[in-house]
Write a protein that holds these residues in place. Structure first.
Motif, PDB file in Angstrom:
ATOM      1  N   ARG A 162     -30.186  12.924  30.895  1.00 47.90           N
ATOM      2  CA  ARG A 162     -30.421  11.591  31.443  1.00 47.90           C
ATOM      3  C   ARG A 162     -30.311  10.528  30.342  1.00 47.90           C
ATOM      4  N   ARG A 165     -26.664   9.977  29.513  1.00 51.77           N
ATOM      5  CA  ARG A 165     -25.986   9.149  30.511  1.00 51.77           C
ATOM      6  C   ARG A 165     -26.332   7.679  30.325  1.00 51.77           C
ATOM      7  N   ARG A 166     -27.612   7.416  30.039  1.00 50.97           N
ATOM      8  CA  ARG A 166     -28.025   6.033  29.850  1.00 50.97           C
ATOM      9  C   ARG A 166     -27.369   5.414  28.621  1.00 50.97           C
ATOM     10  N   THR A 168     -24.475   6.150  27.386  1.00 53.34           N
ATOM     11  CA  THR A 168     -23.078   5.870  27.714  1.00 53.34           C
ATOM     12  C   THR A 168     -22.957   4.624  28.578  1.00 53.34           C
ATOM     13  N   VAL A 169     -23.799   4.518  29.600  1.00 52.08           N
ATOM     14  CA  VAL A 169     -23.749   3.365  30.498  1.00 52.08           C
ATOM     15  C   VAL A 169     -24.087   2.072  29.757  1.00 52.08           C
TER      16      VAL A 169
END
Length: 649
Positions: A162, A165-166, A168-169
């Motif tokens: 998680r 992913r954060r 990268t975003v």
């Protein structure tokens, strides 16, 4: 100063894995033996340092061994790859002093230089993916070290994914804005040092029998896309260095010919328009179909019609070209050039010289007859094979009269010596031949293993004429080729599957080259052409970049602020519990402590379980000696607890 805590086995394992991942993209760009040495040193050092710090004398010994390995490959020459190799060697033994959390952070900071340095040697998709994975792993490892120091407990794999992913975003919008809109320079402000451990490639020197390393490399040398007519296979000769001087062993390209005037060329009726994507060679030599009509911008043509770049080819480059087969190529040969094209070293290959002179006496002034006789002899008695011993002092004599087998270097060298002995001006031309069409994308791939050497002879009225003596070998005497070796290793079915997979992979690589590597200043200026804006001036690009960057930074600030509030899985579970009660009108006030809020809810709903959970939460949140297992169980209980109202939330 407070002493830094010691590393736990879990933190040490994280650091080892992250350091290896940072090293990997850099090791893949170094020579195989050097990469194996560094990888072995990294594993050995990590193993020795697992329990205790490696003694200083042993660390010095490791350092000297790494420096010796770099010297073994590059000598005292310094270049991009030498600097990268030194960085990899230092990183390989950096874990020898790894004991505390502070040491771990230092190692991570140093390790992050490795994936970025790999881009100095390669900008391909594999390097990019590995570098991104290394950076993300390093960020997660830093977070794990921070958790270990603050005693917030172990983070699950789900939580780690998680966080990844954060990250990268959060960073992707700004990265894309910088890539597409940050103004690019047409040329760099400073030069980049050349490589000193370059891959095998075309050069201005050829020694018969020493091309095996180049011919065993199946990586692409160039990709060509034709616009209109495609030349037939017999015309797909990609012209490279032209070699005039022969010392009995080596053929070299002369420097004296650079000052000669450009020869007159009468082109044939055929025209081929094409574009080549040329892979990095760290050299200035390009290739073009025989013969290029003119040099594209940033290049020049030599008097031998070699194509030379003005800058070293340190990355992928794209060139638009036109070529045509010549009808007459330098029909008048200057006396100096004639002497150079007939020169042979004294004391070498007496039998070949005698045979060439004999053919001249028997053919009279008929040069074509001498050429046909040599080609007929090759067709009748010679064979093609890669298994040929290294030749001695009289290399041409040994090839012609003893072994009678070899590959293109042997055939072109011996043929040119025979022609010169017979009084026919001749020279060796090197480059590539052929190219395989990739049906996925409809373009041609020329690989390094397609490297070839052929001959040019000068004939009255026609000038330089291409003659390929290797092509004269009878098909039944082609015993050993790279294609045959690959077929024997893989089998026919596996080879078909590999060819299909290779076409797909190369098409993807070409797409990467198109979208990323070839995105230069010129393409950036035409970025908005689909929207009707033909060209963006530098001031417009800066304005667009500033706007996009401000939006991206605002997005990052919002996500970071939100993520900081919810980074701790325990705090996140507690907040979600509060949201479930808020749906029933029992919102916790910002100033209200957790225990007071739980007591208020208990008075209204008779929910003593919430009071117990709030006490456990306060203890886990603010006490330093709570076990990880207790924290994980509390997080699970918080997720499962529901308000005592009898209704679904």
């Amino acid at each position: 100063m407070r002493e830094s805590p010691a590393l736990s086995p879990r933190s040490r394992a994280w650091l080892a894995a992250t350091t290896g991942l940072c090293l990997l993209p850099l090791l893949l760009q170094l020579p195989a033996m050097l990469a194996l040495v560094f990888a072995g040193a990294a594993l050995l050092t990590m193993g020795l340092a697992w329990r205790r710090t490696v003694p200083a004398p042993l660390r010095v010994l490791f350092l000297l061994a790494m420096l010796a390995a770099v010297y073994w490959q590059a000598g005292l020459r310094f270049g991009r790859d030498t600097g990268c190799a030194l960085l990899a060697s230092m990183l390989a033994i950096k874990s020898s002093e790894l004991r505390t959390l502070r040491d771990g952070r230092s190692l991570l900071g140093f390790a992050l230089f490795a994936p970025f340095s790999a881009f100095l040697l390669d900008q391909g998709p594999l390097t990019t993916v590995l570098a991104l994975l290394a950076v993300l792993s390093a960020v997660l490892c830093m977070a794990q070290l921070a958790d270990a120091e603050s005693h917030t407990g172990a983070v699950t794999w789900r939580e780690q994914l998680r966080v990844m992913r954060r990250i990268t975003v959060i960073g992707l919008p700004l990265a894309l804005a910088a890539f597409w809109l940050f103004p690019r320079l047409g040329s760099p402000l400073w030069g980049i040092p050349e490589r000193t451990m370059s891959k095998p490639g075309l050069s201005d020197k050829m020694s018969p029998g020493e091309w095996i390393d180049l011919m065993a490399d199946d990586s692409p040398a160039l990709r060509a896309q034709f616009f209109g007519a495609v030349p037939p296979p017999e015309q797909r000769y990609w012209r490279g260095p032209v070699l005039w001087d022969f010392d009995g062993r080596n053929w070299t390209s002369p420097q004296w010919h650079e000052a000669s005037p450009m020869p007159a060329v009468q082109s044939g009726t055929a025209r081929w328009s094409y574009q080549i994507d040329y892979e990095a060679t760290d050299d200035r030599r390009l290739v073009a179909l025989d013969l290029p009509l003119q040099a594209p911008g940033g290049t020049r043509l030599t008097p031998d019609f070699e194509l030379m770049s003005q800058l070293p080819l340190t990355g992928l480059t794209r060139w638009r070209l036109q070529s045509a087969p010549p009808q007459a190529f330098e029909a008048t040969l200057a006396p100096m050039l004639r002497r150079a094209a007939l020169r042979l070293p004294a004391g070498y290959n007496p039998r070949a010289l005698a045979l060439g002179q004999q053919w001249r006496q028997e053919a009279g002034r008929n040069d074509d007859a001498v050429i046909r006789r040599a080609m007929a002899w090759i067709h009748a008695e010679f064979s093609y094979t890669l298994t040929t011993p290294l030749l001695g002092h009289d290399s041409v004599d040994e090839f012609l009269f003893q072994y009678k087998s070899g590959f293109c270097e042997h055939f072109s060298s011996a043929f040119v010596v025979l022609m010169r002995a017979a009084g026919i001006p001749a020279r060796v031309v090197t480059g590539y031949v052929g190219g395989v069409r990739n049906p996925i994308g409809d373009y041609y791939v020329v690989r390094r293993m397609d490297a070839h050497a052929w001959a040019e002879v000068w004939l009255e009225g026609r000038g330089w004429v291409r003659v390929d003596p290797t092509a004269a070998v009878a098909p039944e005497r082609i015993y050993d080729t790279l294609e045959n070796r690959l077929a024997q290793q893989d089998g026919a079915g596996a080879q078909l599957d590999a060819r299909w997979a290779g076409n797909v992979g190369d098409w993807l690589r070409r797409g990467w080259n198109e979208l990323v590597l070839s995105f230069n200043a010129e393409r950036q200026q035409h970025l908005l052409r689909p929207l009707g804006i033909d060209r963006l001036e530098p001031s417009q690009l800066i304005a667009l970049f500033v706007c996009a960057a401000l939006l991206a930074l605002g997005w990052m600030a919002w996500l970071l602020a939100r993520g900081e509030r919810e980074r701790d899985p325990l705090l996140r579970a507690w907040r979600r519990l509060g949201q479930r009660y808020a749906r029933h009108g029992l919102t916790r006030e910002p100033h209200e402590p957790a225990l007071d809020w739980a007591a208020r809810v208990d008075r209204e709903l008779a929910d003593p379980a919430l009071v117990v959970l709030s006490r456990r939460f306060a203890e886990a949140r603010y006490a330093a000696d709570v076990a990880d297992s207790a924290r994980r169980q509390l997080i699970k209980d918080l997720h499962q607890h529901r308000p005592n109202t009898g209704a679904s939330p």
